[in-house]
Design a protein around this motif. Structure first.
Motif, PDB file in Angstrom:
ATOM      1  N   ASN A   1     -69.705 -51.782 -54.740  1.00 57.00           N
ATOM      2  CA  ASN A   1     -70.505 -52.641 -53.865  1.00 57.00           C
ATOM      3  C   ASN A   1     -71.991 -52.584 -54.235  1.00 57.00           C
ATOM      4  O   ASN A   1     -72.854 -52.414 -53.388  1.00 57.00           O
ATOM      5  N   ASP A   2     -72.268 -52.750 -55.514  1.00 55.23           N
ATOM      6  CA  ASP A   2     -73.643 -52.637 -55.981  1.00 55.23           C
ATOM      7  C   ASP A   2     -74.520 -53.794 -55.522  1.00 55.23           C
ATOM      8  O   ASP A   2     -75.586 -53.604 -54.964  1.00 55.23           O
ATOM      9  N   ILE A   3     -74.071 -55.027 -55.811  1.00 59.14           N
ATOM     10  CA  ILE A   3     -74.910 -56.206 -55.576  1.00 59.14           C
ATOM     11  C   ILE A   3     -74.092 -57.330 -54.946  1.00 59.14           C
ATOM     12  O   ILE A   3     -73.010 -57.670 -55.430  1.00 59.14           O
TER      13      ILE A   3
ATOM     14  N   ARG B   1     -76.280 -52.048 -52.536  1.00 60.10           N
ATOM     15  CA  ARG B   1     -77.570 -51.520 -52.967  1.00 60.10           C
ATOM     16  C   ARG B   1     -78.620 -52.623 -53.023  1.00 60.10           C
ATOM     17  O   ARG B   1     -79.791 -52.410 -52.719  1.00 60.10           O
ATOM     18  N   VAL B   2     -78.190 -53.836 -53.452  1.00 58.53           N
ATOM     19  CA  VAL B   2     -79.114 -54.950 -53.654  1.00 58.53           C
ATOM     20  C   VAL B   2     -78.461 -56.239 -53.164  1.00 58.53           C
ATOM     21  O   VAL B   2     -77.258 -56.456 -53.366  1.00 58.53           O
ATOM     22  N   VAL B   3     -79.257 -57.104 -52.545  1.00 57.55           N
ATOM     23  CA  VAL B   3     -78.819 -58.450 -52.178  1.00 57.55           C
ATOM     24  C   VAL B   3     -79.657 -59.460 -52.948  1.00 57.55           C
ATOM     25  O   VAL B   3     -80.889 -59.424 -52.904  1.00 57.55           O
ATOM     26  N   VAL B   4     -78.981 -60.332 -53.665  1.00 58.04           N
ATOM     27  CA  VAL B   4     -79.613 -61.409 -54.423  1.00 58.04           C
ATOM     28  C   VAL B   4     -79.427 -62.704 -53.632  1.00 58.04           C
ATOM     29  O   VAL B   4     -78.294 -63.108 -53.356  1.00 58.04           O
ATOM     30  N   ASN B   5     -80.514 -63.347 -53.261  1.00 54.30           N
ATOM     31  CA  ASN B   5     -80.441 -64.552 -52.414  1.00 54.30           C
ATOM     32  C   ASN B   5     -80.803 -65.800 -53.197  1.00 54.30           C
ATOM     33  O   ASN B   5     -81.923 -65.931 -53.688  1.00 54.30           O
ATOM     34  N   THR B   6     -79.844 -66.733 -53.311  1.00 53.42           N
ATOM     35  CA  THR B   6     -80.110 -68.036 -53.935  1.00 53.42           C
ATOM     36  C   THR B   6     -79.924 -69.173 -52.942  1.00 53.42           C
ATOM     37  O   THR B   6     -79.860 -70.333 -53.337  1.00 53.42           O
ATOM     38  N   VAL B   7     -79.834 -68.851 -51.645  1.00 55.61           N
ATOM     39  CA  VAL B   7     -79.544 -69.856 -50.617  1.00 55.61           C
ATOM     40  C   VAL B   7     -80.841 -70.438 -50.066  1.00 55.61           C
ATOM     41  O   VAL B   7     -81.687 -69.710 -49.547  1.00 55.61           O
TER      42      VAL B   7
END
Length: 354
Positions: free
Chosen positions: A3-5, A70-76
């Motif tokens: 569950n890294d990203i 660990r990290v959330v990447v947001n493209t929304v």
């Protein structure tokens, strides 16, 4: 690691590109979005290793809070809304990165700086060509020098177009720029200015003549913080070159868009605009920065890269990987402020001082 990203909006163009880059690094991914079929298809393209999370943005935020990455990447998009929404929803210790370039979104997330420090989070805004393309140039220009008096940055992208609708994220950004209006830094303070003010035709080192005009953007926010200058203008090719559009139509749109319901209506219409597939209009994407110091000395810097969309995905993935490795620090940052101009070079750009 598990569950890294999480990638929010994973099936959009940037989300897909970033997912592919992170998957090649062996990162444990969760692809989040609304469509089960498109998420499953993307997971299959990546070898079937990533998990998927299907639901609305709110549903996915509740889900990730139960099993914190660990990290959330947001493209929304629109990021003027989602950047703060997502940042506030993250559990302690979970880091955040997005590609937004709307000035209002930067104000919102940087308002969470102290909160992020208490929660052990790193919040990174504008980890793409938008911001990094000009921030790296102005950082390199100001290295080892006193604070300049005046700074201007110009965003000069080119990218290959994929066929299909413009999409909600970009449409929301367009509407937010019109709604928010122009800004610049004058006398050390942020002040209102006309959208597309300070028009200029810039000739690149490869001889292309490109029109730009000023506005409110993450580039302005980053250039101001990077330079500390008393006067800062951030311009881009998004500004219309027609003076009637700049002086008449844009101010009228700025008034009309404040009517209740107008932003959502206009954003919905713009999102459905169909793009035709096309190659890059030029051979290179540029970021330009110029500075003048109190003694009258002037200097320029040029950042050069290829497709702006490819550079965006490379910067985005590089920031996410560095946060995953624990190389960030608590608080809110632009990408260059956190990792320096070298970040752009790690993503394939070159920077030249003139």
């Amino acid at each position: 690691m598990t569950n890294d990203i999480w990638i929010l909006g994973a099936t959009g163009r940037t989300g897909r590109d970033v997912a592919a880059r992170l998957d090649r690094e062996g990162v444990d991914l969760v692809l989040a979005g609304r469509s089960r079929s498109t998420l499953d298809a993307l997971a299959g393209e990546l070898g079937g290793r990533p998990r998927v999370s299907v639901g609305s943005l709110d549903e996915n935020l509740r889900r990730l809070a139960q099993d914190p990455p660990r990290v959330v990447v947001n493209t929304v998009g629109p990021f003027a809304t989602t950047s703060r929404q997502v940042s506030e929803a993250l559990p302690d210790g979970t880091h955040y990165v997005d590609i937004s370039n709307e000035f209002s979104g930067f104000e919102d997330v940087f308002g969470l700086d102290e909160r992020a420090k208490r929660k052990g989070q790193t919040l990174v805004k504008g980890a793409g060509y938008g911001v990094m393309g000009t921030e790296a140039a102005i950082l390199r220009l100001c290295e080892g020098r006193p604070r300049p008096a005046r700074v201007r940055v110009d965003s000069l992208p080119t990218l290959a177009l994929a066929a299909g609708p413009l999409g909600a994220a970009l449409a929301g950004s367009v509407v937010e720029v019109i709604r928010f209006g122009g800004r610049e830094v004058r006398g050390g303070s942020l002040v209102r200015s006309a959208t597309a003010s300070h028009p200029r035709t810039i000739v690149t080192p490869e001889g292309d003549s490109l029109f730009t005009g000023g506005g409110a953007s993450g580039d302005l926010f980053a250039a101001w913080r990077a330079s500390g200058a008393e006067a800062v203008v951030a311009a881009s090719m998004a500004a219309p070159s027609n003076p009637v559009v700049r002086r008449v139509i844009l101010p009228i749109l700025g008034v009309l868009i404040r009517i209740p319901g107008a932003p959502a209506f206009l954003s919905g219409r713009i999102a459905k605009i169909k793009l035709k597939e096309g190659s890059m209009a030029r051979t290179a994407t540029w970021g330009h920065a110029e500075a003048e110091w109190p003694d009258g000395t002037t200097s320029e810097a040029w950042l050069r890269t290829g497709d702006a969309g490819v550079f965006t995905a490379d910067v985005f993935a590089e920031v996410a990987l560095r946060l995953l490795r624990g190389e960030g620090k608590p608080g809110a940052f632009t990408p260059g402020a956190l990792f320096g101009a070298d970040l752009a070079e790690a993503a394939g750009a070159t920077i030249t001082l003139v």
